[in-house]
Design an enzyme around this catalytic site. Structure first.
Site: not given
Length: 592
Positions: A195, A390
């Protein structure tokens, strides 16, 4: 005194009359625009016409028919740029239109995403199966522009023009050192070793996991692009890869020598070539018809009179809480559309078109829930555009089926939060101090003017971990995967559509028409009508109020003013505007 009142009342009368005249002219102009935009003026296609497809602008998923959005006040003319939906529709219709003999393609400065390029390129290849020609011309071909052009039957480049073919690059901008200098500390909380959305604020270079991910990602995209170009130009993969890796095209003559273009022509020579293809006489005029005009022609395709409908709902932009504007996916606005589709008994299935880098985790979960309510009554098929990552993947993962393009960016199953600490900036740089009182130990949790304590960090991280667990659970349930498999492909890692198919994140590769076919099959609808959401405003006054109600124009002006600097502005804006936990694709992941 009498003279004073005489001039005063005369001036006042003049002001009132002038104001009425100005309002009259203004309403006349608005009325003309409304009349012009709402009246269905049918355009006739003349024999031996050529469809002119110009793609040198940022292409939206759906045409915005609001004439006031980009109104040109110097010429008093509305500017409506066709969205991807209408571009594909017109190319598809032109394939079977006897009056359209070919396509003149201008795409050299193509700026949209790879998946958008893929869909248009596939539509052009399908058009060519009719035996009609596609001629591409440009003075400059960017890499993505050339990728689209490689679907053409003939590619022409200006004799003094330029062409890019150099492989893909993704450069990330890091702000940590600058933030240190100005006294801002980004306090970061995240889940997922890949991430990387917060890396520009906490590092001065890429982490090793991020480097591995991006290298694999752009390597996959690059190889796919090279193979497709090779197929289009009837060359081998190695030949095209060699030209690209060594940047052998440095002048227009190189493009010709390496068979990347068919000839070096000026525009008049391109026109002469098309005239010859149509066997026109010297006095015959070359009939070019733009996509905007052609979409207003009579559609010869037979429309189904069946009561069954399949809805296409466009979800494009960053996912935000509340209503959002037209360039965003506002949870409240999208839920309103999903409810309409759910409650309409004549709608047999939904194709949810997702083109989003993600955003608010809360908004994503709220939308996910509404998608599940629709799915309980009718099939939901997701069609992914350039991005469905996402939060974009969050709202997709529970669908009946997921369809992606080979070069869609998807996955990025991970979350993060940032809480900037501006104490040093305020105290040491600006001389501003803060003081106050609280009723409890955590009353001022979330303030920007002091660092987060260790006990507070644990509280915030627990919240982030909880949302990440919920995200992975949604994926495991929606994709019918064991949690350990989800863990192995999550961690915030971004995948291409091809990779997503291999690891189970998507069901099949294809475009929105593939998704429609799957939706129709699931709904057992042999005949159906397509209805698009959100529906365009038909009333001119509604269009005006819609434009005035949004901030889209302001952001468009900022983008136009900053030009190449706009991505850096976006990243810094994210640091100052994000609220709550985010399920978002990194803003810095720009591939060119």
């Amino acid at each position: 005194m009498k003279q004073f009142f005489k001039f005063f009342f005369a001036s006042m009368l003049g002001f009132i009359i002038g104001s009425f005249l100005l309002l009259f002219v203004l309403f006349a102009i608005i009325g003309g625009i409304i009349a012009g935009s709402t009246s269905e003026v049918e355009v006739t296609v003349k024999p031996n016409s050529i469809l002119h497809v110009n793609l040198d602008y940022d292409i939206a998923e759906k045409t915005n028919n609001n004439p006031f959005e980009d109104f040109n006040f110097s010429s008093f003319e509305p500017k409506i740029t066709p969205g991807l939906n209408d571009i594909i529709k017109t190319i598809k219709r032109a394939k079977t239109d006897a009056n359209i003999k070919g396509i003149y393609l201008e795409c050299g400065m193509f700026t949209s995403g790879f998946a958008t390029a893929e869909q248009i390129r596939s539509a052009l290849l399908d058009f060519r199966e009719s035996g009609k020609f596609v001629v591409s011309y440009s003075e400059v071909y960017t890499q993505k522009g050339y990728y689209v052009a490689s679907a053409a039957s003939k590619i022409f480049l200006n004799p003094t023009g330029l062409m890019e073919l150099r492989g893909l690059n993704s450069q990330i901008t890091f702000f940590k050192n600058m933030l240190d200098k100005v006294g801002v500390e980004p306090q970061v909380f995240y889940c997922g070793k890949f991430k990387s959305a917060t890396e520009p604020f906490r590092y001065d270079k890429m982490s090793e996991p991020n480097r591995v991910m991006v290298a694999d990602l752009i390597g996959n995209l690059n190889n796919y692009m090279m193979q497709r170009i090779a197929d289009g130009r009837k060359l081998s993969f190695d030949e095209v890869k060699n030209v690209s890796d060594n940047m052998l095209i440095q002048a227009s003559s190189d493009a010709l020598n390496y068979k990347m273009v068919d000839d070096l022509y000026y525009t008049d020579q391109v026109t002469d070539y098309m005239r010859k293809q149509l066997k026109l006489g010297e006095k015959d005029k070359l009939q070019l018809m733009t996509v905007n005009k052609y979409r207003r022609t009579a559609d010869g395709e037979k429309k189904s009179l069946d009561d069954k409908k399949i809805a296409i709902l466009y979800a494009q932009g960053e996912i935000v809480d509340g209503k959002g504007d037209r360039s965003e996916i506002g949870s409240a606005r999208l839920i309103e559309q999903l409810k309409k589709i759910r409650e309409d008994e004549k709608i047999s299935a939904l194709v949810l078109r997702v083109n989003s880098p993600g955003g608010s985790a809360l908004a994503s979960d709220i939308i996910w829930r509404e998608v599940q309510l629709v799915k309980a009554k009718k099939p939901v098929v997701v069609s992914m555009g350039d991005l469905a990552a996402s939060g974009g993947y969050y709202i997709s993962c529970g669908a009946s089926k997921i369809v992606a393009l080979p070069n869609t960016l998807t996955g990025s199953i991970g979350v993060f939060g940032i809480l900037p600490n501006i104490q040093k900036l305020m105290n040491e740089k600006l001389g501003i101090t803060f003081d106050g009182v609280s009723t409890g130990k955590y009353s001022d949790l979330g303030t920007l003017t002091r660092p987060v304590r260790e006990d507070e960090k644990l509280i915030i991280q627990r919240g982030v971990d909880s949302i990440y667990l919920k995200f992975r659970t949604r994926v495991a349930q929606g994709r019918n995967m064991p949690m350990n498999l989800v863990d192995s492909i999550a961690q915030g890692r971004v995948w291409t559509g091809q990779q997503g198919l291999a690891n189970g994140l998507v069901d099949t590769l294809g475009d929105i028409h593939t998704a429609l076919a799957i939706a129709a099959k699931l709904a057992k609808a042999d005949k159906y009508r397509i209805v698009e959401f959100p529906k365009s405003k038909d009333n001119g006054l509604e269009q005006i109020f819609e434009m005035l109600d949004e901030e889209t124009n302001e952001e468009a002006h900022i983008k136009a003013s900053l030009g190449a600097l706009y991505p850096y502005y976006q990243q810094l804006k994210m640091l100052s505007t994000i609220k709550g936990v985010q399920a978002r694709l990194p803003y810095e992941l720009y591939i060119n």
